[in-house]
Design a protein around this motif. Structure first.
Motif, mmCIF file in Angstrom:
data_model
loop_
_atom_site.group_PDB
_atom_site.id
_atom_site.type_symbol
_atom_site.label_atom_id
_atom_site.label_comp_id
_atom_site.label_asym_id
_atom_site.label_seq_id
_atom_site.Cartn_x
_atom_site.Cartn_y
_atom_site.Cartn_z
ATOM 1 N N UNK A 18 0.973 -1.291 -0.059
ATOM 2 C CA UNK A 18 0.014 0.127 -0.026
ATOM 3 C C UNK A 18 0.967 1.228 -0.034
ATOM 4 N N UNK A 19 0.747 2.008 -0.943
ATOM 5 C CA UNK A 19 1.619 3.275 -1.101
ATOM 6 C C UNK A 19 0.731 4.541 -1.278
ATOM 7 N N UNK A 20 1.463 5.464 -0.830
ATOM 8 C CA UNK A 20 0.710 6.807 -1.052
ATOM 9 C C UNK A 20 1.601 8.175 -0.305
ATOM 10 N N UNK A 21 0.727 8.971 0.147
ATOM 11 C CA UNK A 21 1.331 10.173 0.546
ATOM 12 C C UNK A 21 0.507 10.899 1.631
ATOM 13 N N UNK A 53 8.856 14.509 0.933
ATOM 14 C CA UNK A 53 7.669 14.605 -0.001
ATOM 15 C C UNK A 53 6.279 14.053 0.332
ATOM 16 N N UNK A 54 6.417 13.251 1.836
ATOM 17 C CA UNK A 54 5.174 12.924 2.292
ATOM 18 C C UNK A 54 4.740 11.504 2.042
ATOM 19 N N UNK A 55 5.530 10.834 0.957
ATOM 20 C CA UNK A 55 5.362 9.456 0.295
ATOM 21 C C UNK A 55 5.500 8.247 1.297
ATOM 22 N N UNK A 56 4.971 7.260 1.333
ATOM 23 C CA UNK A 56 5.325 5.939 2.149
ATOM 24 C C UNK A 56 4.943 4.725 1.278
ATOM 25 N N UNK A 89 -3.264 -6.700 -6.880
ATOM 26 C CA UNK A 89 -2.093 -6.005 -7.302
ATOM 27 C C UNK A 89 -1.692 -4.922 -5.898
ATOM 28 N N UNK A 90 -0.579 -4.282 -5.902
ATOM 29 C CA UNK A 90 -0.380 -3.256 -4.918
ATOM 30 C C UNK A 90 -1.280 -2.063 -5.205
ATOM 31 N N UNK A 91 -1.571 -1.237 -3.914
ATOM 32 C CA UNK A 91 -2.588 -0.307 -4.009
ATOM 33 C C UNK A 91 -1.633 0.885 -3.912
ATOM 34 N N UNK A 92 -2.160 1.983 -4.778
ATOM 35 C CA UNK A 92 -1.226 3.091 -4.996
ATOM 36 C C UNK A 92 -1.992 4.313 -4.877
#
Length: 204
Positions: A18-21, A53-56, A89-92
């Motif tokens: 799980x990826x995001x900002x 940039x706040x991404x993780x 699949x991955x969650x972006x």
């Protein structure tokens, strides 16, 4: 018997990510934020810290899982949202918004009314998200639990700041609005380490 084998490598699967900002209320990325993801009741967890940039990225999840994602930073907490549904699949592209924290403060005393120093209080969200924060009491039995988002929280207590917390049921349920400060919570711990809550006053 007694043989040692060295140099064996095991390849571990990365799992789904799980990826995001993480952003503030103006949409700007926020760095150095701790982000947590957990399945129902915290059965599987992953965490990361945002970059400038706040991404993780939160790796290690499996298909068909529901994952609750939340984040904390001093004075701030994430705005609650629905669980993330993971497919194959991955969650972006997930966006987490940080807002001013809510908090719960008060005092812990024993059955005779004496303040307890070094006791603990834990606030756990009543949903399945695994959100929760704890704090130890200081001089005079005073405590403050911050970095809470809006929602309902079960209140537990322990004679030790490190836990374990609880008893068979929560002592009380406190409802918080975004940024609300609940003050004047008086917790009475009995000999068994269970307690009662009194004199709850909520102020915004």
């Amino acid at each position: 018997p007694g043989q040692f084998v060295e140099g064996v490598l095991f390849e571990l699967e990365r799992g789904l990510v799980i990826a995001g900002r993480v952003v503030d209320q103006d949409g700007n990325g926020v760095g150095s934020v701790r982000v947590y993801g957990s399945t129902k009741h915290g059965q599987m967890r992953s965490d990361d810290q945002t970059n400038d940039y706040g991404t993780f990225e939160l790796p290690g999840f499996m298909p068909a899982q529901e994952v609750y994602v939340h984040a904390y930073k001093d004075g701030l907490a994430s705005r609650p949202f629905e669980a993330v549904q993971i497919g194959d699949v991955d969650v972006t592209g997930l966006q987490i918004v940080l807002v001013p924290e809510a908090s719960i403060s008060g005092t812990i005393v024993d059955a005779q009314g004496n303040p307890l120093t070094g006791a603990g209080v834990y606030a756990q969200a009543t949903d399945d998200s695994g959100r929760g924060r704890s704090a130890g009491s200081e001089a005079g039995g005073k405590f403050m639990i911050g970095q809470l988002g809006a929602g309902e929280y079960r209140m537990y207590a322990s004679r030790s700041a490190s836990g374990p917390y609880g008893g068979p049921s929560p002592l009380e349920v406190v409802t918080l609005k975004e940024g609300q400060k609940v003050e004047g919570l008086r917790l009475v711990l009995n000999v068994a380490g269970e307690g009662e809550l009194h004199d709850i006053e909520g102020r915004v």
